[in-house]
Design an enzyme around this catalytic site. Structure first.
Site, PDB file in Angstrom:
ATOM      1  N   LYS A  30      25.563 -45.462 -24.394  1.00  0.00           N
ATOM      2  CA  LYS A  30      23.680 -44.944 -23.413  1.00  0.00           C
ATOM      3  C   LYS A  30      23.321 -45.633 -25.561  1.00  0.00           C
ATOM      4  O   LYS A  30      23.586 -45.325 -25.682  1.00  0.00           O
ATOM      5  CB  LYS A  30      23.587 -43.980 -23.750  1.00  0.00           C
ATOM      6  CG  LYS A  30      22.443 -43.739 -22.673  1.00  0.00           C
ATOM      7  CD  LYS A  30      21.882 -44.263 -21.903  1.00  0.00           C
ATOM      8  CE  LYS A  30      20.908 -43.679 -20.570  1.00  0.00           C
ATOM      9  NZ  LYS A  30      20.906 -44.831 -19.007  1.00  0.00           N
TER      10      LYS A  30
ATOM     11  N   GLY B 171       8.271 -38.170  -4.855  1.00  0.00           N
ATOM     12  CA  GLY B 171       8.865 -39.720  -5.865  1.00  0.00           C
ATOM     13  C   GLY B 171       8.939 -40.191  -5.209  1.00  0.00           C
ATOM     14  O   GLY B 171       9.936 -40.718  -4.556  1.00  0.00           O
TER      15      GLY B 171
ATOM     16  N   GLY C  64       8.506 -43.732  -6.461  1.00  0.00           N
ATOM     17  CA  GLY C  64       8.764 -45.247  -7.615  1.00  0.00           C
ATOM     18  C   GLY C  64       9.557 -46.008  -6.472  1.00  0.00           C
ATOM     19  O   GLY C  64      10.243 -45.726  -5.463  1.00  0.00           O
TER      20      GLY C  64
ATOM     21  N   VAL D 191      12.846 -46.250  -6.520  1.00  0.00           N
ATOM     22  CA  VAL D 191      14.395 -45.654  -5.731  1.00  0.00           C
ATOM     23  C   VAL D 191      14.091 -45.001  -4.558  1.00  0.00           C
ATOM     24  O   VAL D 191      14.302 -45.352  -3.381  1.00  0.00           O
ATOM     25  CB  VAL D 191      15.412 -45.210  -6.341  1.00  0.00           C
ATOM     26  CG1 VAL D 191      16.112 -44.413  -5.003  1.00  0.00           C
ATOM     27  CG2 VAL D 191      15.340 -45.439  -7.650  1.00  0.00           C
TER      28      VAL D 191
ATOM     29  N   TYR E 292      10.791 -44.917  -2.785  1.00  0.00           N
ATOM     30  CA  TYR E 292      10.185 -45.064  -1.929  1.00  0.00           C
ATOM     31  C   TYR E 292      11.171 -46.412  -0.886  1.00  0.00           C
ATOM     32  O   TYR E 292      10.925 -46.854   0.619  1.00  0.00           O
ATOM     33  CB  TYR E 292       8.941 -46.757  -1.945  1.00  0.00           C
ATOM     34  CG  TYR E 292       8.111 -46.913  -1.141  1.00  0.00           C
ATOM     35  CD1 TYR E 292       6.865 -46.212  -0.844  1.00  0.00           C
ATOM     36  CD2 TYR E 292       8.562 -48.031  -0.178  1.00  0.00           C
ATOM     37  CE1 TYR E 292       6.141 -46.616   0.080  1.00  0.00           C
ATOM     38  CE2 TYR E 292       7.026 -48.540   0.799  1.00  0.00           C
ATOM     39  CZ  TYR E 292       6.235 -47.333   1.252  1.00  0.00           C
ATOM     40  OH  TYR E 292       5.455 -47.922   1.548  1.00  0.00           O
TER      41      TYR E 292
HETATM   42  P1  NAD Z   1      10.393 -44.711 -10.462  1.00  0.00           P
HETATM   43  O1  NAD Z   1       9.591 -44.276 -12.359  1.00  0.00           O
HETATM   44  O2  NAD Z   1      10.238 -45.684 -10.606  1.00  0.00           O
HETATM   45  O3  NAD Z   1       9.148 -43.464  -9.923  1.00  0.00           O
HETATM   46  C1  NAD Z   1       9.375 -42.303 -10.337  1.00  0.00           C
HETATM   47  C2  NAD Z   1       7.808 -42.077  -9.248  1.00  0.00           C
HETATM   48  O4  NAD Z   1       8.101 -40.419  -9.307  1.00  0.00           O
HETATM   49  C3  NAD Z   1       6.881 -42.253  -9.966  1.00  0.00           C
HETATM   50  O5  NAD Z   1       6.352 -43.172  -8.521  1.00  0.00           O
HETATM   51  C4  NAD Z   1       6.559 -41.338 -10.444  1.00  0.00           C
HETATM   52  O6  NAD Z   1       5.085 -41.238  -9.766  1.00  0.00           O
HETATM   53  C5  NAD Z   1       6.910 -39.978  -9.282  1.00  0.00           C
HETATM   54  N1  NAD Z   1       6.540 -38.485  -9.927  1.00  0.00           N
HETATM   55  C6  NAD Z   1       6.622 -38.151 -11.117  1.00  0.00           C
HETATM   56  N2  NAD Z   1       7.192 -36.592 -11.290  1.00  0.00           N
HETATM   57  C7  NAD Z   1       6.361 -36.148  -9.938  1.00  0.00           C
HETATM   58  C8  NAD Z   1       6.469 -35.116  -8.987  1.00  0.00           C
HETATM   59  N3  NAD Z   1       5.961 -34.180  -9.827  1.00  0.00           N
HETATM   60  N4  NAD Z   1       6.066 -35.386  -8.122  1.00  0.00           N
HETATM   61  C9  NAD Z   1       6.409 -35.851  -6.997  1.00  0.00           C
HETATM   62  N5  NAD Z   1       6.300 -37.386  -7.768  1.00  0.00           N
HETATM   63  C10 NAD Z   1       6.488 -37.518  -9.516  1.00  0.00           C
HETATM   64  O7  NAD Z   1      11.532 -43.876 -11.434  1.00  0.00           O
HETATM   65  P2  NAD Z   1      12.753 -44.932 -10.452  1.00  0.00           P
HETATM   66  O8  NAD Z   1      13.567 -46.093 -10.823  1.00  0.00           O
HETATM   67  O9  NAD Z   1      11.997 -45.264  -9.006  1.00  0.00           O
HETATM   68  O10 NAD Z   1      13.808 -43.188 -10.436  1.00  0.00           O
HETATM   69  C11 NAD Z   1      13.536 -42.184  -9.914  1.00  0.00           C
HETATM   70  C12 NAD Z   1      14.698 -41.468 -10.296  1.00  0.00           C
HETATM   71  O11 NAD Z   1      16.657 -41.955 -10.028  1.00  0.00           O
HETATM   72  C13 NAD Z   1      14.686 -40.965 -12.153  1.00  0.00           C
HETATM   73  O12 NAD Z   1      15.108 -39.760 -12.259  1.00  0.00           O
HETATM   74  C14 NAD Z   1      16.048 -41.909 -12.276  1.00  0.00           C
HETATM   75  O13 NAD Z   1      16.441 -41.367 -13.537  1.00  0.00           O
HETATM   76  C15 NAD Z   1      16.426 -41.978 -10.832  1.00  0.00           C
HETATM   77  N6  NAD Z   1      17.850 -42.919 -11.048  1.00  0.00           N
HETATM   78  C16 NAD Z   1      17.286 -44.469 -10.902  1.00  0.00           C
HETATM   79  C17 NAD Z   1      17.816 -45.099 -11.011  1.00  0.00           C
HETATM   80  C18 NAD Z   1      17.445 -47.026 -10.736  1.00  0.00           C
HETATM   81  O14 NAD Z   1      18.099 -47.341 -10.795  1.00  0.00           O
HETATM   82  N7  NAD Z   1      16.318 -46.821 -10.845  1.00  0.00           N
HETATM   83  C19 NAD Z   1      19.836 -45.544 -10.758  1.00  0.00           C
HETATM   84  C20 NAD Z   1      19.592 -44.173 -10.763  1.00  0.00           C
HETATM   85  C21 NAD Z   1      19.067 -42.861 -11.498  1.00  0.00           C
END
Ligand code: NAD
Length: 359
Positions: free
Chosen positions: A80, A178, A180, A182, A184
């Site tokens: 990382k 959440g 976001g 993932v 959605y």
């Molecule tokens: P993202 O930033 O697109 O989405 C996160 C969402 O959570 C946002 O819509 C945000 O407004 C919402 N949020 C923040 N605080 C909140 C709360 N207190 N209550 C409810 N909603 C809240 O992130 P992502 O890429 O969708 O990733 C989501 C999670 O999955 C993270 O923990 C990330 O580390 C993990 N993850 C993502 C991936 C990937 O491919 N994107 C891979 C592995 C793990």
């Protein structure tokens, strides 16, 4: 901070510090383990309060990548990197060129990808300097989030089958925290599968979209973990399974994308004591790294997504072994990952040259 005795150090193979006076780059690259292959892991850009905080973050995250890739059966190790800075105000082309030089100096021992604060466009600048960059549009992988969502959906189905005895998600109630990239995506798959959605986000626009497009019911962020549902899917924050939330959980399955969902390892045991089935975070959210491992000129999305769907069986194996050995699921995931790394180390020791010499 004393590096060698820190909890996150965990026998890292290399930890490198980079400072570039001209561009202001301050970065740390941590290579945790390369037994199974080159270390791959995202680059995070964050305005850390101090260097110790940055170091602790990079050590913990790179160690996590070793376990994630090993469990997913990939020929990749764990690494990382972090860039200390504000992703809104401190980015420049020169900064990412300097970062590219830092990555290049490891000669492929570390391969960078996106993480918090880093966009595809940033890594495309670094890619001009070094080939050791993944998760960019070249090679056609692009944004890994849809693959992560597909993996979480398949893992969630495995958990529903194992604990709820449901092959079909019609009418199964799922609370998603959440919405976001993932979260959605997961909701879209769940809706198609006939599940009932209860959702929360801190952004109203995302909530309105889920209500209008997916017929979801919205609740406040404070209440999402205590909903009367079958499955709780944390897809926002870490440490959401803690002393406060666990006693109030009504779901019998936890299956979501967020990293580091357990506030502390002991919370895995607390869930087991309450007979709540926990899909270990790094097992269920490995879809992104799985597609990235397919990256290259012959990238085949269908084959990559088929492998992502294999998260279903990976999780079933974890659940069965956890029940057999009376262990928390997270501990079983760790054991499987370590067993693979140790087996690869042993196989390396018994390399053909050695066998020839001794035999
Ligand atoms: P993202 O930033 O697109 O989405 C996160 C969402 O959570 C946002 O819509 C945000 O407004 C919402 N949020 C923040 N605080 C909140 C709360 N207190 N209550 C409810 N909603 C809240 O992130 P992502 O890429 O969708 O990733 C989501 C999670 O999955 C993270 O923990 C990330 O580390 C993990 N993850 C993502 C991936 C990937 O491919 N994107 C891979 C592995 C793990």
């Amino acid at each position: 901070m004393s590096v060698f005795i820190s909890r996150g150090y965990d026998e890292h193979e290399a930890v490198l510090f980079f400072k570039d006076r001209e561009t202001g780059l301050k970065a740390i690259i941590a290579v945790h383990d390369t037994t199974l292959g080159p270390s791959l892991g995202g680059t995070r850009m964050w305005p850390y309060e101090n260097d110790d905080e940055a170091l602790e973050d990079v050590l913990r995250l790179s160690q996590g990548m070793t376990y994630k890739s090993a469990l997913a059966g990939l020929k990749l190790g764990g690494g990382k990197s972090v860039i200390i800075g504000n992703s809104r105000t401190d980015k420049s082309e020169a900064l990412f060129e300097a970062f590219g030089r830092a990555v290049d100096s490891l000669n492929g021992q570390y391969i960078a990808a996106e993480d918090v604060g880093i966009q595809v466009a940033d890594l495309e600048i670094a890619r001009r300097i070094t080939p050791y960059i993944s998760g960019i549009s070249e090679g056609n992988v692009g944004n890994p989030s849809p693959a992560t969502a597909w993996g979480v959906f398949n893992g969630l189905k495995a958990a529903a089958k194992y604990r709820l005895d449901k092959e079909d998600l019609t009418g199964v109630k799922v609370a998603v925290q959440g919405l976001g990239q993932v979260g959605y995506g997961l909701c879209t798959h769940l809706k198609e599968a006939g599940a009932d959605l209860i959702v929360s986000d801190i952004v109203d626009q995302s909530i309105n979209k889920a209500v209008q497009e997916l017929g979801a019911t919205a609740v406040s962020s404070d209440d999402i973990a205590r909903q009367d549902v079958d499955i709780f899917a944390p897809c926002a924050l870490g440490a959401v399974l803690n002393d406060e939330t666990i006693p109030h959980l009504k779901a019998s399955v936890i299956a979501g994308a967020a990293n580091n969902q357990l506030a502390e390892p002991r919370h895995g045991l607390a869930l087991m004591d309450r007979h709540i089935l926990y899909a270990p975070d790094y097992a269920i959210n490995a879809g992104g790294i799985i597609v990235i491992s397919h990256e290259g000129p012959d990238f085949d999305r269908t084959a990559a997504m088929r492998e992502v769907a294999g998260i279903h069986d990976t999780l079933l194996n974890i659940f069965k072994r956890a029940e057999r050995e009376k262990l928390p699921t997270g501990e079983v995931a760790d054991r499987i990952a370590l067993e693979r790394i140790h087996a690869a180390r042993e196989a390396k020791k018994q390399s053909p040259e050695k066998i020839k010499l001794t035999g």
